[in-house]
Scaffold this motif. Structure first.
Motif, short mmCIF file in Angstrom:
data_model
loop_
_atom_site.label_atom_id
_atom_site.label_comp_id
_atom_site.label_asym_id
_atom_site.label_seq_id
_atom_site.Cartn_x
_atom_site.Cartn_y
_atom_site.Cartn_z
N ALA A 112 0.82 -1.21 0.00
CA ALA A 112 0.00 0.00 0.00
C ALA A 112 0.86 1.26 0.00
N GLU A 113 2.03 1.18 0.63
CA GLU A 113 2.95 2.33 0.69
C GLU A 113 3.82 2.46 -0.55
N ASN A 114 3.70 1.49 -1.46
CA ASN A 114 4.50 1.51 -2.69
C ASN A 114 5.99 1.51 -2.39
N ARG A 115 6.38 0.68 -1.42
CA ARG A 115 7.80 0.58 -1.06
C ARG A 115 8.58 -0.13 -2.15
N PRO A 116 9.89 0.03 -2.16
CA PRO A 116 10.72 -0.60 -3.19
C PRO A 116 10.51 -2.12 -3.23
N SER A 117 10.55 -2.67 -4.42
CA SER A 117 10.28 -4.09 -4.58
C SER A 117 11.30 -4.96 -3.86
N ASP A 118 12.55 -4.49 -3.75
CA ASP A 118 13.55 -5.30 -3.07
C ASP A 118 13.27 -5.37 -1.57
N GLU A 119 12.71 -4.31 -0.98
CA GLU A 119 12.34 -4.34 0.43
C GLU A 119 11.20 -5.33 0.66
N ILE A 120 10.20 -5.29 -0.21
CA ILE A 120 9.08 -6.21 -0.09
C ILE A 120 9.55 -7.64 -0.28
N ALA A 121 10.42 -7.86 -1.26
CA ALA A 121 10.94 -9.20 -1.52
C ALA A 121 11.73 -9.73 -0.33
N ARG A 122 12.47 -8.84 0.33
CA ARG A 122 13.25 -9.26 1.49
C ARG A 122 12.35 -9.74 2.62
N VAL A 123 11.25 -9.04 2.83
CA VAL A 123 10.32 -9.42 3.89
C VAL A 123 9.60 -10.72 3.53
N ILE A 124 9.20 -10.87 2.28
CA ILE A 124 8.56 -12.12 1.86
C ILE A 124 9.51 -13.29 2.03
N ASP A 125 10.77 -13.11 1.64
CA ASP A 125 11.76 -14.18 1.79
C ASP A 125 11.96 -14.53 3.26
N PHE A 126 12.00 -13.52 4.11
CA PHE A 126 12.16 -13.77 5.54
C PHE A 126 10.97 -14.57 6.07
N CYS A 127 9.77 -14.16 5.70
CA CYS A 127 8.57 -14.88 6.15
C CYS A 127 8.63 -16.34 5.71
N LYS A 128 9.05 -16.57 4.49
CA LYS A 128 9.15 -17.93 3.96
C LYS A 128 10.17 -18.74 4.76
N ARG A 129 11.29 -18.13 5.11
CA ARG A 129 12.37 -18.86 5.80
C ARG A 129 12.04 -19.19 7.24
N VAL A 130 11.25 -18.34 7.90
CA VAL A 130 10.94 -18.61 9.31
C VAL A 130 9.57 -19.27 9.49
N GLY A 131 8.79 -19.38 8.42
CA GLY A 131 7.51 -20.04 8.51
C GLY A 131 6.34 -19.13 8.83
N LEU A 132 6.43 -17.87 8.42
CA LEU A 132 5.33 -16.93 8.62
C LEU A 132 4.47 -16.84 7.36
N PRO A 133 3.18 -16.55 7.51
CA PRO A 133 2.30 -16.45 6.34
C PRO A 133 2.69 -15.30 5.42
N ALA A 134 2.59 -15.56 4.12
CA ALA A 134 2.81 -14.52 3.12
C ALA A 134 1.70 -14.51 2.08
N THR A 135 0.64 -15.30 2.32
CA THR A 135 -0.49 -15.38 1.40
C THR A 135 -1.79 -15.47 2.19
#
Length: 375
Positions: free
Chosen positions: A291-314
């Motif tokens: 919603a804040e239109n943050r840089p795609s690499d920042e969003i990708a970093r958070v999605i990757d982190f969620c995936k690695r620790v087992g947090l929902p991303a969908t």
């Protein structure tokens, strides 16, 4: 939640004492006696039978009344426990358990203007250090109540914490993940924090919130691996502190925003109720970044982190499957009407913006999951 343009003054709050380490439950009466000779001890049902006999006490000039927590922080539960504490002439309200137990203990203390000491049994939330209680209605809808002060003592016995289910620890990581991003949005919007009634965040508050994120990124994966094996490593201890102290102080001193506003909005949907607070917050953090239109690499970093620790991303990872349009609209209608923190941004927040951000965050999460499966 507070919302509005901050004035020139800055404000900062924190718990009176924060103590973390193995075996700290053994010191409960040493710490409690600082505030008087009588304590009500509200204990999570899971721990009540094992702790009640040890903690029910009436000797050496100190008396304690142990009560089993009812399971939900509700107006009725707090009312009943407040009456018991008043009849007992308690000088301190002690909460041992999860976030709802501790929120209840804080509310009892606030009603009677007595001290608060909290012993979390899992690092699943920043509730121990914050000055708020989340009250829940019968339909699961959440309401935030602010107290005039933070807890007097927060005592984290990591021998107990490390035995908790790893899912709870991961949920704490999800809750803490939102801290920096919400603090950043609040600063950019010049929104008031949660300390008093009209103040901006201090630089100290902002640094704490950012450091919370840095600790998660540096130590989060290792800490989750340790927690899954019930091993108390230095990385585990660092992330316990991030989940509890850094996140809690970040929330109080900088405020919440879209991530928690969306979580509370979605809480009216029954499908969400089987998920931990922090699990839903993690996905909602992604929605905020979109919603804040943050840089795609920042969003990708958070999605990757969620995936690695087992947090929902969908969406399906928080129980929302199939055609969810009507459900999301219902949740957003409720949230935009009731949850002011949904508007903590330096731009106008609309239903359409949030609706599209949720669906796009879900798309990014699904793409990342598919990429992981193809690898």
């Amino acid at each position: 939640m507070p919302l509005g343009q901050a004035g020139e003054s800055r404000a900062f709050s924190s718990p009176g004492k924060y103590i973390q380490g193995p075996g700290e439950l053994d010191n409960i009466f040493v710490y409690a006696s600082v505030f008087g000779a009588r304590a009500i001890i509200i204990i999570d049902p899971f721990f009540y039978e094992s702790l009640q006999a040890t903690l029910q006490r009436n000797d050496d000039g100190f008396a304690s009344l142990c009560k089993r927590f009812g399971g939900e922080c509700t107006v009725e539960e707090v009312k009943n426990l407040t009456a018991l504490a008043a009849d007992f002439d308690a000088r301190i309200s002690v909460g041992i358990g999860g976030g709802k137990t501790m929120d209840t203990a804080k509310a009892v203390a606030a009603n009677l203007d007595i001290a608060t000491m909290l012993y979390p049994t899992a690092a699943s939330t920043d509730a121990p250090t914050s000055n708020i209680s989340m009250f829940y209605a019968a339909d699961g809808a959440a309401t935030t109540v602010f107290h005039k002060k933070n807890p007097d003592y927060v005592v984290v016995d990591t021998e107990i914490i490390v035995q908790a289910p790893v899912r709870m620890f991961i949920a704490g990581v999800g809750d803490a993940l939102a801290t920096y991003f919400e603090a950043r949005a609040a600063r950019e919007a010049n929104n008031i924090n949660n300390v008093l009634k009209g103040d901006r965040q201090t630089t100290a508050g902002g640094v704490i919130a950012e450091h919370c994120f840095d600790v998660l990124m540096e130590k989060g994966v290792d800490a989750v691996h340790a927690a899954a094996r019930h091993l108390r490593t230095p990385a585990f201890e660092d992330v316990v502190e991030a989940n509890t102290l850094l996140s809690g102080m970040g929330v109080d001193n900088c405020g919440c925003g879209v991530a928690h506003g969306l979580q509370m909005s979605l809480s009216i949907l029954p499908e969400i109720h089987r998920f931990q607070h922090g699990e839903v917050v993690a996905f909602c953090t992604l929605c905020q970044l979109v919603a804040e239109n943050r840089p795609s690499d920042e969003i990708a970093r958070v999605i990757d982190f969620c995936k690695r620790v087992g947090l929902p991303a969908t969406l399906d990872q928080i129980g929302l499957v199939g055609d969810v349009k009507e459900k999301l609209e219902k949740a957003l209608d409720y949230g935009l009407a009731e949850k002011k923190i949904l508007h903590v941004e330096p731009f106008t927040v609309t239903k359409s913006l949030l609706f599209n951000a949720i669906l796009y965050a879900d798309t990014l999460g699904r793409e990342a999951r598919a990429s992981h499966l193809d690898a």
